[in-house]
Design a protein around this motif. Structure first.
Motif, PDB file in Angstrom:
ATOM      1  N   GLU A 291      -4.867  75.494 -97.555  1.00  0.00           N
ATOM      2  CA  GLU A 291      -5.167  74.537 -96.487  1.00  0.00           C
ATOM      3  C   GLU A 291      -4.058  74.526 -95.442  1.00  0.00           C
ATOM      4  O   GLU A 291      -4.308  74.473 -94.238  1.00  0.00           O
ATOM      5  CB  GLU A 291      -5.341  73.145 -97.087  1.00  0.00           C
ATOM      6  CG  GLU A 291      -5.805  72.104 -96.091  1.00  0.00           C
ATOM      7  CD  GLU A 291      -6.116  70.776 -96.759  1.00  0.00           C
ATOM      8  OE1 GLU A 291      -6.910  70.011 -96.198  1.00  0.00           O
ATOM      9  OE2 GLU A 291      -5.556  70.504 -97.843  1.00  0.00           O
ATOM     10  N   LYS A 292      -2.812  74.608 -95.898  1.00  0.00           N
ATOM     11  CA  LYS A 292      -1.690  74.612 -94.961  1.00  0.00           C
ATOM     12  C   LYS A 292      -1.680  75.882 -94.120  1.00  0.00           C
ATOM     13  O   LYS A 292      -1.298  75.850 -92.939  1.00  0.00           O
ATOM     14  CB  LYS A 292      -0.368  74.463 -95.724  1.00  0.00           C
ATOM     15  CG  LYS A 292       0.833  74.269 -94.814  1.00  0.00           C
ATOM     16  CD  LYS A 292       2.084  73.899 -95.595  1.00  0.00           C
ATOM     17  CE  LYS A 292       1.993  72.489 -96.142  1.00  0.00           C
ATOM     18  NZ  LYS A 292       3.271  72.064 -96.783  1.00  0.00           N
ATOM     19  N   ALA A 293      -2.097  77.002 -94.696  1.00  0.00           N
ATOM     20  CA  ALA A 293      -2.163  78.247 -93.925  1.00  0.00           C
ATOM     21  C   ALA A 293      -3.155  78.110 -92.769  1.00  0.00           C
ATOM     22  O   ALA A 293      -2.894  78.575 -91.647  1.00  0.00           O
ATOM     23  CB  ALA A 293      -2.555  79.413 -94.834  1.00  0.00           C
ATOM     24  N   ILE A 294      -4.293  77.477 -93.037  1.00  0.00           N
ATOM     25  CA  ILE A 294      -5.276  77.246 -91.976  1.00  0.00           C
ATOM     26  C   ILE A 294      -4.706  76.281 -90.933  1.00  0.00           C
ATOM     27  O   ILE A 294      -4.901  76.458 -89.725  1.00  0.00           O
ATOM     28  CB  ILE A 294      -6.595  76.725 -92.566  1.00  0.00           C
ATOM     29  CG1 ILE A 294      -7.250  77.829 -93.412  1.00  0.00           C
ATOM     30  CG2 ILE A 294      -7.551  76.264 -91.470  1.00  0.00           C
ATOM     31  CD1 ILE A 294      -8.472  77.399 -94.184  1.00  0.00           C
TER      32      ILE A 294
ATOM     33  N   LYS B  84       4.965  81.217 -89.031  1.00  0.00           N
ATOM     34  CA  LYS B  84       4.677  80.427 -90.230  1.00  0.00           C
ATOM     35  C   LYS B  84       3.381  80.832 -90.917  1.00  0.00           C
ATOM     36  O   LYS B  84       3.179  80.505 -92.090  1.00  0.00           O
ATOM     37  CB  LYS B  84       4.626  78.945 -89.857  1.00  0.00           C
ATOM     38  CG  LYS B  84       5.969  78.373 -89.438  1.00  0.00           C
ATOM     39  CD  LYS B  84       5.824  76.941 -88.943  1.00  0.00           C
ATOM     40  CE  LYS B  84       7.155  76.380 -88.458  1.00  0.00           C
ATOM     41  NZ  LYS B  84       7.000  75.011 -87.907  1.00  0.00           N
ATOM     42  N   ILE B  85       2.488  81.529 -90.212  1.00  0.00           N
ATOM     43  CA  ILE B  85       1.198  81.887 -90.817  1.00  0.00           C
ATOM     44  C   ILE B  85       1.365  82.889 -91.960  1.00  0.00           C
ATOM     45  O   ILE B  85       0.972  82.607 -93.098  1.00  0.00           O
ATOM     46  CB  ILE B  85       0.208  82.408 -89.752  1.00  0.00           C
ATOM     47  CG1 ILE B  85      -0.080  81.322 -88.712  1.00  0.00           C
ATOM     48  CG2 ILE B  85      -1.106  82.868 -90.417  1.00  0.00           C
ATOM     49  CD1 ILE B  85      -0.859  81.822 -87.500  1.00  0.00           C
ATOM     50  N   PRO B  86       1.947  84.084 -91.713  1.00  0.00           N
ATOM     51  CA  PRO B  86       2.099  85.026 -92.834  1.00  0.00           C
ATOM     52  C   PRO B  86       3.061  84.536 -93.905  1.00  0.00           C
ATOM     53  O   PRO B  86       2.937  84.926 -95.076  1.00  0.00           O
ATOM     54  CB  PRO B  86       2.607  86.302 -92.155  1.00  0.00           C
ATOM     55  CG  PRO B  86       3.235  85.838 -90.888  1.00  0.00           C
ATOM     56  CD  PRO B  86       2.439  84.646 -90.458  1.00  0.00           C
ATOM     57  N   LYS B  87       3.987  83.673 -93.522  1.00  0.00           N
ATOM     58  CA  LYS B  87       4.891  83.085 -94.521  1.00  0.00           C
ATOM     59  C   LYS B  87       4.101  82.276 -95.541  1.00  0.00           C
ATOM     60  O   LYS B  87       4.324  82.383 -96.750  1.00  0.00           O
ATOM     61  CB  LYS B  87       5.926  82.200 -93.821  1.00  0.00           C
ATOM     62  CG  LYS B  87       6.948  81.568 -94.761  1.00  0.00           C
ATOM     63  CD  LYS B  87       7.965  80.746 -93.976  1.00  0.00           C
ATOM     64  CE  LYS B  87       8.994  80.117 -94.902  1.00  0.00           C
ATOM     65  NZ  LYS B  87       9.978  79.301 -94.152  1.00  0.00           N
ATOM     66  N   GLN B  88       3.148  81.489 -95.056  1.00  0.00           N
ATOM     67  CA  GLN B  88       2.314  80.681 -95.945  1.00  0.00           C
ATOM     68  C   GLN B  88       1.366  81.564 -96.756  1.00  0.00           C
ATOM     69  O   GLN B  88       1.142  81.322 -97.941  1.00  0.00           O
ATOM     70  CB  GLN B  88       1.525  79.677 -95.110  1.00  0.00           C
ATOM     71  CG  GLN B  88       0.973  78.505 -95.885  1.00  0.00           C
ATOM     72  CD  GLN B  88       2.057  77.568 -96.391  1.00  0.00           C
ATOM     73  OE1 GLN B  88       3.132  77.504 -95.820  1.00  0.00           O
ATOM     74  NE2 GLN B  88       1.785  76.874 -97.478  1.00  0.00           N
ATOM     75  N   VAL B  89       0.821  82.593 -96.120  1.00  0.00           N
ATOM     76  CA  VAL B  89      -0.090  83.504 -96.810  1.00  0.00           C
ATOM     77  C   VAL B  89       0.633  84.245 -97.933  1.00  0.00           C
ATOM     78  O   VAL B  89       0.116  84.380 -99.052  1.00  0.00           O
ATOM     79  CB  VAL B  89      -0.704  84.509 -95.818  1.00  0.00           C
ATOM     80  CG1 VAL B  89      -1.480  85.593 -96.554  1.00  0.00           C
ATOM     81  CG2 VAL B  89      -1.623  83.791 -94.829  1.00  0.00           C
ATOM     82  N   GLU B  90       1.837  84.712 -97.650  1.00  0.00           N
ATOM     83  CA  GLU B  90       2.603  85.421 -98.683  1.00  0.00           C
ATOM     84  C   GLU B  90       2.945  84.492 -99.847  1.00  0.00           C
ATOM     85  O   GLU B  90       2.946  84.911-101.014  1.00  0.00           O
ATOM     86  CB  GLU B  90       3.881  86.003 -98.085  1.00  0.00           C
ATOM     87  CG  GLU B  90       4.646  86.878 -99.061  1.00  0.00           C
ATOM     88  CD  GLU B  90       5.919  87.445 -98.472  1.00  0.00           C
ATOM     89  OE1 GLU B  90       6.380  88.488 -98.959  1.00  0.00           O
ATOM     90  OE2 GLU B  90       6.462  86.842 -97.520  1.00  0.00           O
TER      91      GLU B  90
END
Length: 208
Positions: A187-190, A88-94
């Motif tokens: 914020e959600k990525a963090i 979910k991390i790179p998904k949010q970053v992208e």
């Protein structure tokens, strides 16, 4: 006499695959920080696509190995939970990068780079936590968990500073909407990094 682990392997490939997923997630945050530091240039999205592709490949291999492996070094549910959190991390970053590339003309006066730096640091801690898993040592993992919590708290403080811009009365409605949306994505990525760290920490708590 051969043990079952000798016959079927110890399942240590899962540690390697989880590390690959964590590194891919970290690389996506590094790419975001670099993009936001160079806000005067046209955003390039190739690095985010590549990181997401690597993350998908690691996730697919984890799923494949879970089906085909007789022995796993930790509970299967924990492997799945950590793999899902890392995914979910790179998904949010992208998501942030794609939308930022479309809205740069409205965001030229906002410096997201310090917040992206916090995200990159958080993802780096996640990598170090995943690399600690094979050792199952509680104290080093607790120290990393505390570091990640401190980064999350600092990121929250920085986000509150950005919200002052939203409510300053100096922005038009479009800018206000965009800033709120981008703040929430970042914020959600963090939060995603924090979630992955919590899963890793809880794995060690159960197995140390």
């Amino acid at each position: 006499m051969f043990s079952l682990q000798t016959i079927f392997g110890q399942g240590n490939q899962f540690y390697s695959l989880l590390e690959q997923a964590a590194v891919a997630a970290h690389d996506s945050t590094k790419a975001l920080h670099a993009m936001l530091r160079e806000s005067n240039r046209e955003p390039a999205l190739d690095a985010f696509k590549l990181a997401r592709q690597r993350e998908r490949e690691a996730a697919d291999r984890i799923s494949h190995e879970l089906v085909n492996s007789f022995i796993t070094p930790i509970e299967r549910e924990d492997i799945e939970a950590l793999g899902s959190a890392l995914y979910k991390i790179p998904k949010q970053v992208e998501k942030f990068a794609d939308r930022y590339a479309l809205a740069t003309q409205h965001l030229a006066h906002i410096d997201f780079a310090p917040r992206a730096a916090m995200l990159e640091k958080a993802a780096d801690v996640v990598v170090r936590m995943v690399r600690q898993l094979p050792k199952m040592k509680l104290e080093p993992m607790k120290a990393l968990n505390d570091e990640l919590r401190a980064l999350e708290n600092e990121a929250d403080r920085l986000m509150l500073e950005l919200y002052r811009d939203i409510y300053s009365g100096k922005l038009d409605p479009v800018q206000m909407f965009l800033l709120k949306e981008f703040f929430e994505i970042l914020e959600k990525a963090i939060d995603r990094c924090r979630e992955a760290g919590v899963v890793a920490y809880e794995i060690v708590l159960k197995n140390s």
